[in-house]
Design an enzyme around this catalytic site. Structure first.
Site, mmCIF file in Angstrom:
data_model
loop_
_atom_site.group_PDB
_atom_site.id
_atom_site.type_symbol
_atom_site.label_atom_id
_atom_site.label_comp_id
_atom_site.label_asym_id
_atom_site.label_seq_id
_atom_site.Cartn_x
_atom_site.Cartn_y
_atom_site.Cartn_z
ATOM 1 N N THR A 197 0.811 -1.208 0.000
ATOM 2 C CA THR A 197 0.000 0.000 0.000
ATOM 3 C C THR A 197 0.847 1.263 0.000
ATOM 4 O O THR A 197 1.961 1.275 0.560
ATOM 5 C CB THR A 197 -0.897 0.012 1.259
ATOM 6 N N TYR A 236 -2.105 0.411 9.917
ATOM 7 C CA TYR A 236 -2.327 -0.294 8.656
ATOM 8 C C TYR A 236 -1.048 -0.279 7.813
ATOM 9 O O TYR A 236 -0.570 -1.331 7.364
ATOM 10 C CB TYR A 236 -3.489 0.365 7.897
#
Ligand code: UFG
Length: 340
Positions: free
Chosen positions: A117, A141
């Site tokens: 990501t 995250y």
């Protein structure tokens, strides 16, 4: 040879399965259906319902099928949720990924494609951001995914596993043939939320912060169409199978749109002027994240086909309407079978 797709019943993993099938490959999906859907797995791909961190299950799959590559999509992906419940993110995105990697190494799986990501960059000093800038995630995250990147790098060095780490920017849109799209009803992603609001399925849209240091005060993101994204995975797989060295690539178009700009496009494409309310910042959001897409183009030869925000929004709208019609039809069937 067969590709094991973890999270293949989810939004991006499901599109990957379609792309594999379209390319004549075989796919096995491992998904616990916690956020995915059985119906997202198109035949003849086989769905195994289970946990990718369950080593006994994964080993059985490796023993029973000739798998040469893993495309690992299964993950928790909501930034504010990761701030509220970080240990859940480290369990799912890091600890279980370690187990999967151990099984992969033990069974001599040759190639590993990892959904990483843009969140690993945190709040980059310069945008568009290239792959070589310092990595400084600002939320659990991003950190949970970065740790898996490190495990892959170390496993690559120690055991010779070849990997492609693909750092996604903001994924949106739907299969242009209308076979699949983002189906999670409570999805938190901006384009999904905006199209649901335009179609009247939500009362309004909240803008999380209009005081960021950007051109209109709202966060800027690089929205990549999901079919373009999964095409990059197939190219990465082909590259690794042909002997390419392990690789880390950004996946984005190199163009940023603010939240207000996205909302304007959704209003224009849908023809609906829906309610928008500005509220406070959401935990863990970076002001600007735009991909420097040179490497993916030069190393993989990737060229986007759907780099057009109104077209992406239009696909998302079409899919949302389709989902709505389908659930109406299902409710109708349930009501009628109950009457009978
Ligand atoms: N936003 C709103 N209102 C909403 C939803 C989102 O204002 O109802 C804003 C967010 O605050 C953010 C922007 O729209 O500024 C984009 O938010 P998304 O939730 O759509 O996506 P994120 O940027 O938080 O995260 C996504 C993926 C991550 C990935 C990241 C990288 O979920 O996996 O993009 O940019 F890491």
């Amino acid at each position: 040879m067969t590709v094991l797709v973890t999270g293949g019943a989810g939004y991006i993993g499901g599109h990957m399965v379609l792309a594999l099938l379209d390319a004549g490959e075989k796919a096995i999906v491992l998904d616990d259906l916690s956020t995915g859907f059985r119906s997202a797995v198109w035949p003849p791909a086989k769905l195994i319902v289970g946990d990718f961190g369950d080593m006994a299950l994964v080993e059985t799959i490796f023993r029973e099928h000739k798998i040469d590559a893993i495309a690992h999509f299964a993950a928790k992906i909501v930034v504010p949720e990761s701030v509220a419940d970080p240990l859940r993110y480290y369990l799912n995105n890091t600890t279980k990924a370690r187990n999967l990697l151990e099984c992969a190494v033990r069974h001599k799986i040759k190639h590993f494609i990892f959904s990483s990501t843009a969140a690993v960059y945190g709040e980059p000093e310069v945008n568009p951001v290239g792959e070589t800038v310092p990595l400084a995630p600002i939320n659990p995250y991003g950190r949970s995914k970065l740790m898996t990147e490190w495990m892959l790098r170390d496993a690559g060095q120690a055991y010779g596993l070849k990997y492609a780490i693909l750092r996604y920017f903001n994924v949106a849109g739907a299969d242009p043939k209308g076979r699949l799209g983002q189906s999670t009803p409570q999805a938190t992603h901006l384009i999904k939320v905006a199209v649901q609001t335009a179609l009247g399925f939500r009362p309004g849209l909240e803008v999380f912060g209009a005081d960021y240091p950007t051109r209109d005060g709202t966060c800027i993101r690089d929205y990549i169409q999901v079919t373009d994204l999964v095409a990059a995975h197939l190219m990465a797989l082909d590259y690794l199978r042909k002997g390419g060295e392990s690789l880390i690539c950004n996946c984005g178009y190199g163009k940023g749109f603010s939240v207000f700009e996205v909302i304007d496009v959704v209003k224009q494409v849908s023809g609906v002027d829906f309610n928008v309310r500005i509220s406070g910042r959401r935990a863990g959001d970076a002001a600007t994240l735009v991909s420097g897409p040179e490497r993916i183009k030069s190393v993989l030869g990737w060229t986007p086909r759907y780099d057009d925000l109104p077209a992406i929004v239009s696909q998302a709208l079409d899919w949302e309407r389709r989902l709505h019609n389908k659930s109406n039809a299902e409710n109708w069937r349930l009501t009628n079978s109950a009457v009978r």
